[in-house]
Design an enzyme around this catalytic site. Structure first.
Site, PDB file in Angstrom:
ATOM      1  N   LYS A  28      55.428 -66.000-179.384  1.00 37.06           N
ATOM      2  CA  LYS A  28      54.771 -65.285-180.389  1.00 37.06           C
ATOM      3  C   LYS A  28      53.991 -64.463-180.291  1.00 37.06           C
ATOM      4  CE  LYS A  28      51.509 -67.589-182.953  1.00 37.06           C
ATOM      5  NZ  LYS A  28      50.143 -66.531-183.175  1.00 37.06           N
ATOM      6  N   ASN A  29      52.752 -64.861-179.149  1.00 35.51           N
ATOM      7  CA  ASN A  29      51.657 -64.098-178.894  1.00 35.51           C
ATOM      8  C   ASN A  29      51.905 -62.893-178.004  1.00 35.51           C
ATOM      9  OD1 ASN A  29      50.406 -65.925-180.462  1.00 35.51           O
ATOM     10  ND2 ASN A  29      49.022 -66.718-178.992  1.00 35.51           N
ATOM     11  N   ARG A  98      46.465 -62.788-188.384  1.00 37.31           N
ATOM     12  CA  ARG A  98      45.761 -62.452-187.750  1.00 37.31           C
ATOM     13  C   ARG A  98      45.742 -61.112-186.786  1.00 37.31           C
ATOM     14  NH1 ARG A  98      39.856 -62.215-186.654  1.00 37.31           N
ATOM     15  NH2 ARG A  98      39.549 -61.830-184.439  1.00 37.31           N
ATOM     16  N   CYS A 122      44.341 -68.297-189.296  1.00 38.32           N
ATOM     17  CA  CYS A 122      43.973 -69.564-189.302  1.00 38.32           C
ATOM     18  C   CYS A 122      42.451 -69.734-189.536  1.00 38.32           C
ATOM     19  CB  CYS A 122      44.355 -70.231-188.058  1.00 38.32           C
ATOM     20  SG  CYS A 122      46.099 -70.733-187.704  1.00 38.32           S
ATOM     21  N   ARG A 127      35.961 -65.649-186.665  1.00 37.48           N
ATOM     22  CA  ARG A 127      36.994 -64.605-186.065  1.00 37.48           C
ATOM     23  C   ARG A 127      36.567 -62.971-186.483  1.00 37.48           C
ATOM     24  NH1 ARG A 127      43.071 -67.060-186.242  1.00 37.48           N
ATOM     25  NH2 ARG A 127      42.814 -66.134-183.881  1.00 37.48           N
ATOM     26  N   PRO A 128      35.356 -62.900-186.066  1.00 36.87           N
ATOM     27  CA  PRO A 128      35.039 -61.410-186.235  1.00 36.87           C
ATOM     28  C   PRO A 128      35.970 -60.396-185.586  1.00 36.87           C
ATOM     29  CG  PRO A 128      33.512 -62.296-184.891  1.00 36.87           C
ATOM     30  CD  PRO A 128      34.303 -63.384-185.234  1.00 36.87           C
ATOM     31  N   ASP A 130      34.132 -57.551-184.081  1.00 38.07           N
ATOM     32  CA  ASP A 130      33.427 -56.545-183.680  1.00 38.07           C
ATOM     33  C   ASP A 130      33.876 -56.224-182.431  1.00 38.07           C
ATOM     34  OD1 ASP A 130      32.967 -59.335-182.975  1.00 38.07           O
ATOM     35  OD2 ASP A 130      30.911 -58.986-182.027  1.00 38.07           O
ATOM     36  N   ASP A 310      44.444 -72.896-177.805  1.00 40.26           N
ATOM     37  CA  ASP A 310      45.765 -73.320-178.677  1.00 40.26           C
ATOM     38  C   ASP A 310      46.346 -74.553-178.394  1.00 40.26           C
ATOM     39  OD1 ASP A 310      45.305 -71.004-179.987  1.00 40.26           O
ATOM     40  OD2 ASP A 310      47.029 -69.905-178.989  1.00 40.26           O
ATOM     41  N   ARG A 401      54.351 -70.766-189.063  1.00 35.05           N
ATOM     42  CA  ARG A 401      53.661 -69.415-188.483  1.00 35.05           C
ATOM     43  C   ARG A 401      54.216 -69.479-187.068  1.00 35.05           C
ATOM     44  NH1 ARG A 401      47.874 -68.780-188.964  1.00 35.05           N
ATOM     45  NH2 ARG A 401      48.398 -67.258-187.476  1.00 35.05           N
TER      46      ARG A 401
HETATM   47  C1  UD1 Z   1      44.631 -64.824-179.517  1.00 29.02           C
HETATM   48  C2  UD1 Z   1      45.847 -65.704-179.886  1.00 29.02           C
HETATM   49  C3  UD1 Z   1      45.365 -66.961-180.224  1.00 29.02           C
HETATM   50  C4  UD1 Z   1      44.550 -67.855-179.465  1.00 29.02           C
HETATM   51  C5  UD1 Z   1      43.163 -66.909-178.873  1.00 29.02           C
HETATM   52  C6  UD1 Z   1      42.326 -67.308-178.036  1.00 29.02           C
HETATM   53  C7  UD1 Z   1      47.483 -63.961-180.485  1.00 29.02           C
HETATM   54  C8  UD1 Z   1      48.122 -63.197-181.565  1.00 29.02           C
HETATM   55  N1  UD1 Z   1      46.350 -65.014-180.935  1.00 29.02           N
HETATM   56  O1  UD1 Z   1      43.831 -64.683-180.859  1.00 29.02           O
HETATM   57  O2  UD1 Z   1      46.865 -67.765-180.593  1.00 29.02           O
HETATM   58  O3  UD1 Z   1      44.015 -68.836-179.826  1.00 29.02           O
HETATM   59  O4  UD1 Z   1      43.766 -65.629-178.581  1.00 29.02           O
HETATM   60  O5  UD1 Z   1      43.335 -67.614-176.757  1.00 29.02           O
HETATM   61  O6  UD1 Z   1      47.625 -63.653-179.253  1.00 29.02           O
HETATM   62  N2  UD1 Z   1      35.587 -62.731-180.962  1.00 29.02           N
HETATM   63  C9  UD1 Z   1      34.652 -61.949-181.516  1.00 29.02           C
HETATM   64  N3  UD1 Z   1      34.854 -60.767-181.827  1.00 29.02           N
HETATM   65  C10 UD1 Z   1      35.919 -60.022-181.755  1.00 29.02           C
HETATM   66  C11 UD1 Z   1      36.999 -61.036-181.415  1.00 29.02           C
HETATM   67  C12 UD1 Z   1      36.870 -62.157-180.866  1.00 29.02           C
HETATM   68  O7  UD1 Z   1      33.444 -62.756-181.673  1.00 29.02           O
HETATM   69  O8  UD1 Z   1      36.153 -58.845-182.175  1.00 29.02           O
HETATM   70  C13 UD1 Z   1      35.752 -64.102-180.757  1.00 29.02           C
HETATM   71  C14 UD1 Z   1      36.793 -65.131-181.703  1.00 29.02           C
HETATM   72  O9  UD1 Z   1      36.105 -65.429-182.945  1.00 29.02           O
HETATM   73  C15 UD1 Z   1      36.958 -66.241-180.747  1.00 29.02           C
HETATM   74  C16 UD1 Z   1      36.952 -65.693-179.579  1.00 29.02           C
HETATM   75  O10 UD1 Z   1      36.461 -64.726-179.534  1.00 29.02           O
HETATM   76  O11 UD1 Z   1      35.798 -67.239-180.879  1.00 29.02           O
HETATM   77  C17 UD1 Z   1      38.122 -65.588-178.886  1.00 29.02           C
HETATM   78  O12 UD1 Z   1      39.004 -64.678-179.888  1.00 29.02           O
HETATM   79  P1  UD1 Z   1      40.425 -63.927-179.318  1.00 29.02           P
HETATM   80  O13 UD1 Z   1      40.446 -64.086-177.851  1.00 29.02           O
HETATM   81  O14 UD1 Z   1      40.020 -62.392-179.615  1.00 29.02           O
HETATM   82  O15 UD1 Z   1      41.552 -64.602-179.996  1.00 29.02           O
HETATM   83  P2  UD1 Z   1      42.569 -63.663-180.666  1.00 29.02           P
HETATM   84  O16 UD1 Z   1      42.902 -62.532-179.897  1.00 29.02           O
HETATM   85  O17 UD1 Z   1      42.158 -63.549-182.292  1.00 29.02           O
END
Ligand code: UD1
Length: 437
Positions: A28-29, A98, A122, A127-128, A130, A310, A401
């Site tokens: 999926k990812n 997401r 989820c 999950r910002p 930024d 995950d 999902r």
């Molecule tokens: C992806 C995966 C998800 C997995 C996660 C971490 C997909 C579709 N999803 O999610 O299954 O759990 O990686 O391995 O591939 N963060 C910020 N600001 C940002 C972006 C992220 O603070 O702009 C924080 C998030 O809140 C979290 C951490 O960084 O605490 C990791 O998030 P991120 O690696 O971005 O996860 P996703 O890409 O959303």
């Protein structure tokens, strides 16, 4: 796909060993960022093994809103993004997952404009976005975030030096998806190193992009004028592999993950072995065998190659059956323990304080369970399979999902699972129908 998620439940009669082979679905990812890459080219892009998952359906639906034509032929889906529409997908659709945020980079690169309702996903933390925004701003985008939506504009993107404050998977993918068509060179520091980032970079390179260093912390991207399409095959889902491995470890038995190589989940295999399971790479795939009750574990999640967040919930379900006290530290998401209270219903003793969960394993007993997020749903399924007696699991829209036909796969391994669906016949004295699988 059935649309009864809200009423559908699983009836699980646990306590049976899992024995047999499982064919993993495509990742999926890996699928979601490749679907975002569809927007980067006016040539057709085909994916041979797109998984039948709710998040994948949602992403395809969003692509349709941008004018992408999707042609299925068997399990191959061909995407044609030759004429894009200036559109804004509906908010409820974007809130259902997401990865919609991954469309920002390609839309900016190809059209110079993107309007998106804020993506959901989820409820496992704040999950910002930024890091996505500041990276895209460094490439020249202007981004406005209103209460419910994002509007981004760029009068041509230009390469830049970017350092992510955290190796976010999504932000790394968004930078790749934008910088491949930017003018000049982008150097991304503190990039995520997940296998899905490497896969995306390989696909983009096959489309004509110039990228070096994917899989390392420093990625160099040299923008090109245009990208071609191509035909791609997704890798097996490593999180699904880890989920079924935790299930076999918790329930006992022997499982072959067909055609699967152990390289990418090294930390999981190390921990399962410490807990007493046997993990062996065979020519036909990876086997996980558990012949006695598991021992407790020490686990800390982190960015790749650390233990994947995950798999924290599935591993906690296995720890809930183990002898002794396990300590689990969740360092990636700040609110990813919803499943802990539900696993306690099965008899495990679990205490959570901030990022630390302490789990005292017990022989589990069936209970009524309600999933609240995707991987938590998988954990509850594992807990129910390992528990003696009957459990009911609701909240299946979360499970759907990210897992393709999970109950069918488990039944083939000897699990006793039935689906309970609402029936329309109001004269029937029971308002539920139990389906054998
Ligand atoms: C992806 C995966 C998800 C997995 C996660 C971490 C997909 C579709 N999803 O999610 O299954 O759990 O990686 O391995 O591939 N963060 C910020 N600001 C940002 C972006 C992220 O603070 O702009 C924080 C998030 O809140 C979290 C951490 O960084 O605490 C990791 O998030 P991120 O690696 O971005 O996860 P996703 O890409 O959303």
């Amino acid at each position: 796909m059935a649309e009864n998620y809200y009423q559908e439940e699983l009836l699980i009669c646990g306590g049976k060993q899992l024995v047999g082979e499982i064919e993993l679905s495509a990742s999926k990812n890996a699928a979601l960022p490749l679907l975002a890459a569809v927007l980067l080219t006016d040539s057709p892009l085909a994916i041979e093994n797109l998984p039948e998952l709710r998040d994948v359906h949602s992403m395809c639906e969003v692509l349709r809103h941008y004018g992408v034509a999707i042609s299925p032929a068997g399990s191959t889906f061909t995407f044609a993004a030759d004429k894009l529409l200036c559109s804004c997908p509906p908010a409820p659709l974007m809130r259902s997952f997401r990865a919609g945020s991954l469309l920002l980079g390609p839309l900016l690169a190809r059209c110079g404009y993107a309007e998106l309702p804020l993506p959901g996903g989820c409820a496992i933390g704040r999950r910002p976005l930024d890091l996505h925004f500041s990276a895209l701003q460094a490439l020249g985008a202007q981004i406005e975030v209103a209460e419910e939506s994002i509007v981004a504009r760029a009068d041509g993107l230009s390469g830049a030096q970017i350092r992510l404050g955290y190796p976010s998977v999504g932000a790394t993918e968004n930078v790749l998806l934008a910088a491949v068509l930017a003018r000049g060179e982008t150097v991304l520091e503190n990039a995520a190193r997940e296998p899905e980032v490497v896969f995306l970079a390989e696909c983009l390179r096959a489309m004509g992009a110039e990228i070096e260093g994917a899989g390392e912390s420093r990625i160099r991207i040299c923008g090109v004028e245009r990208l071609d399409g191509g035909t791609f095959r997704l890798p097996p889902d490593r999180i699904e592999a880890g989920t079924w491995a935790c299930a076999a470890a918790a329930c006992g038995g022997e499982l072959l993950l067909r055609d699967y190589a152990a390289a990418e989940n090294a930390e999981l295999w190390r921990i399962l072995q410490q807990m007493g399971a046997e993990v062996r790479q065979q020519p036909r795939g990876l086997t996980i065998a558990a012949r006695r009750r598991l021992q407790a574990a020490e686990v800390t999640t982190g960015p790749y190659p650390a233990f994947p967040t995950d798999l924290q919930a599935p591993l906690m379900a296995a720890a809930a059956t183990a002898v002794g006290l396990s300590r689990i530290r969740e360092t990636v998401f700040e609110n990813r323990y919803h499943h802990a209270a539900q696993l306690q219903r099965l008899g495990a003793v679990i205490g959570v304080e901030e990022e630390l969960a302490v789990v005292v394993g017990m022989p589990l007993k069936g209970a009524v369970l309600q999933a609240q997020d995707l991987r938590g749903a998988a954990a509850l399924l594992i807990g129910a399979l390992a528990a003696q007696g009957e459990s009911r699991l609701g909240g299946l829209m979360h499970l759907r999902r990210g897992y393709e036909q999970p109950e069918q796969k488990l039944v083939r391994l000897g699990a006793d699972i039935r689906r309970i669906l609402p029936i329309k016949d109001e004269n029937n004295y029971r308002n539920r129908q139990i389906l054998m699988l």
